[in-house]
Design an enzyme around this catalytic site. Structure first.
Site, mmCIF file in Angstrom:
data_model
loop_
_atom_site.group_PDB
_atom_site.id
_atom_site.type_symbol
_atom_site.label_atom_id
_atom_site.label_comp_id
_atom_site.label_asym_id
_atom_site.label_seq_id
_atom_site.Cartn_x
_atom_site.Cartn_y
_atom_site.Cartn_z
ATOM 1 N NE ARG A 100 -4.473 -1.148 0.148
ATOM 2 C CZ ARG A 100 -4.156 -2.471 -0.685
ATOM 3 N NH1 ARG A 100 -3.754 -2.604 -1.789
ATOM 4 N NH2 ARG A 100 -5.338 -3.233 -0.641
ATOM 5 C CG HIS B 14 -3.199 -0.633 -7.383
ATOM 6 N ND1 HIS B 14 -2.858 -0.529 -6.475
ATOM 7 C CD2 HIS B 14 -2.680 -2.256 -6.662
ATOM 8 C CE1 HIS B 14 -3.087 -1.068 -4.986
ATOM 9 N NE2 HIS B 14 -3.453 -2.468 -5.937
#
Lengths: 306, 306
Positions: free
Chosen positions: B221, B269
């Site tokens: 993250r 991502h």
């Protein structure tokens, strides 16, 4: 025991130091024309004169994996020609091929290019089961690459001259099964030795049998590939791209279209580098074995060419 | 049995089709405000209102690996929160990390850049034994990544909250061993869950303990990393580079320095994408298991946060 070192494009001093340490009782020196006393030779692209002047050679050690350059020379008839096996090269080859494969399959080159243009992009993931990887050549290097590709769950196919059985690899062998191998392959990896049979094996006829959107990774020799056939199939769209580490002429000539082709990634023959310490240790071990009168692995079959 | 589908940024139709096929006796529909009859929920970043309106939920399935976004919501007290485990994500993570690691270790980014400038270059090979790879987080994904890095013969270190034993991995655990882990690591891979304890774990103090020439791969993250601390350590030369797939704000804001920093590779991502078919099969299997009154894997410990 005398060892002659005759490697072009190679700084001799650190190799000689290494051999002195590994074989303290041997005399090892860089070859000069006229020196003809060697029992063993450590070579890379030596001149014909070197071979002609070594009547007493018992074995010639080539410090790369491919012996095709030596096949063009007349070798002393009693000398065995011995290849480096692995010596740290197999894991490098596995790395290089997996990097090229993953980069293509996961479109990481495209994502990085998008980012270079300031774009946060989305691409639909490709299906792994639709990306079978076919490896030509199942020697020490080919087998290690197959194992690594397998580790990432791709379907793996292998093709070799003589039948082999490898865990997790659908193996094909010989001329008879070559067509079936190509037609079931999307990403083609060339790890063949260069011989008269394998020269120009990646030509228009063979490459056009790959599954549509095929991809070529050549880490063997430039002469395995017909350069203009690859370009034509990339431009027609049948092939999606190629990663090439080896070329007919190295360094790749300045005007060669591979330098700038948008679907071709070029690297300067770096896929599996000869690692000095590992190679010296392997050759020294083989010299000790031969001196003890025992057989060594990696002796080249001169008829077969590898 | 009723299943509510509430996934932002996700086209619902193919998911609903898939669930209809996998669980033909269930009724599954995209959630609309006011619908409050669901037994099970399939979610990605749902609004608080969704949770508030579901008194009867038995289980909530998150279609990504990280549940940090759900930890910020009040969940129905009787509902279990269940993570996707693997579902095709682990092999993707292994691919992404190995690609970034090999690209850095073998300097393939530099070679490709040289080629872009028309140069056939030579770089001294790096030593594998001088490139220990440290993986933070040894869950399903971290373990799979460790195994893949191991396959390429790198020294592998692992760090986790609670002690683990993994073959081929030098395992460290807890606060007490974190310093020793960092000081023995050259390439740091973050695969931790995002919790109050792990937030900003990659800060100046911790990153400066990595071996000189350290490299950071963040696939967990964005909030694990202090962006400006990374940039300072890259600019000072202590760190050699970073590959980042996750960011505090996604898409990465237009003016963010990561876009153009020469030592940072950004991807949008994409390191481990949720694969629809695999995920549907896994959730459907877990629903069947729960309906049979049996326990399922992947239930989140809400106290611990993952």
């Amino acid at each position: 025991m005398r060892i002659a070192f005759c490697c072009s494009h190679t700084k001799a001093a650190p190799w000689l130091d290494g051999f002195h340490r590994a074989l303290p009782h041997a005399s090892i020196a860089e070859w000069m024309p006229g020196d003809s006393q060697a029992d063993y030779a450590v070579v890379w692209s030596p001149p014909q004169q070197f071979m002609d002047e070594q009547p007493g050679l018992k074995a010639i050690f080539n410090i790369g994996a491919g012996v095709d350059a030596l096949m063009k020379l007349r070798l002393p008839p009693q000398a065995r020609l011995v290849r480096i096996e692995d010596g740290g090269m197999a894991v490098q080859m596995a790395e290089y091929v997996c990097h090229a494969l993953i980069r293509h399959f996961r479109e990481l080159d495209c994502y990085e290019d998008d980012v270079r243009h300031g774009a946060w992009s989305y691409r639909k993931p490709r299906r792994r089961d639709e990306c079978p990887v076919g490896i030509m050549g199942l020697g020490v290097l080919g087998e290690r690459v197959a194992q690594a590709v397998n580790h990432f769950d791709f379907p793996v196919l292998g093709w070799s001259r003589t039948p082999k059985e490898l865990p997790g690899v659908r193996c094909f062998a010989g001329e008879a099964q070559f067509d079936a191998f190509l037609r079931a392959t999307r990403v083609l990896v060339c790890l063949l030795p260069l011989t008269p049979e394998t020269r120009e094996i990646m030509n228009a006829a063979n490459l056009s049998r790959l599954l549509p959107g095929g991809y070529v990774i050549n880490v063997a020799r430039g002469a395995h590939l017909v350069d203009e056939d690859l370009i034509a199939l990339l431009d027609s769209g049948h092939l999606a791209g190629a990663t090439l580490d080896v070329f007919r002429t190295e360094p790749l000539p300045e005007k060669h279209p591979f330098w700038t082709h948008p679907k071709i990634t070029v690297t300067p023959h770096t896929s599996a580098r000869t690692l000095r310490d590992e190679t010296i240790a392997q050759i020294a071990g083989k010299i000790r074995t031969l001196e003890a009168g025992e057989p060594v692995e990696g002796v080249v079959d001169l008829q077969r060419g590898y």
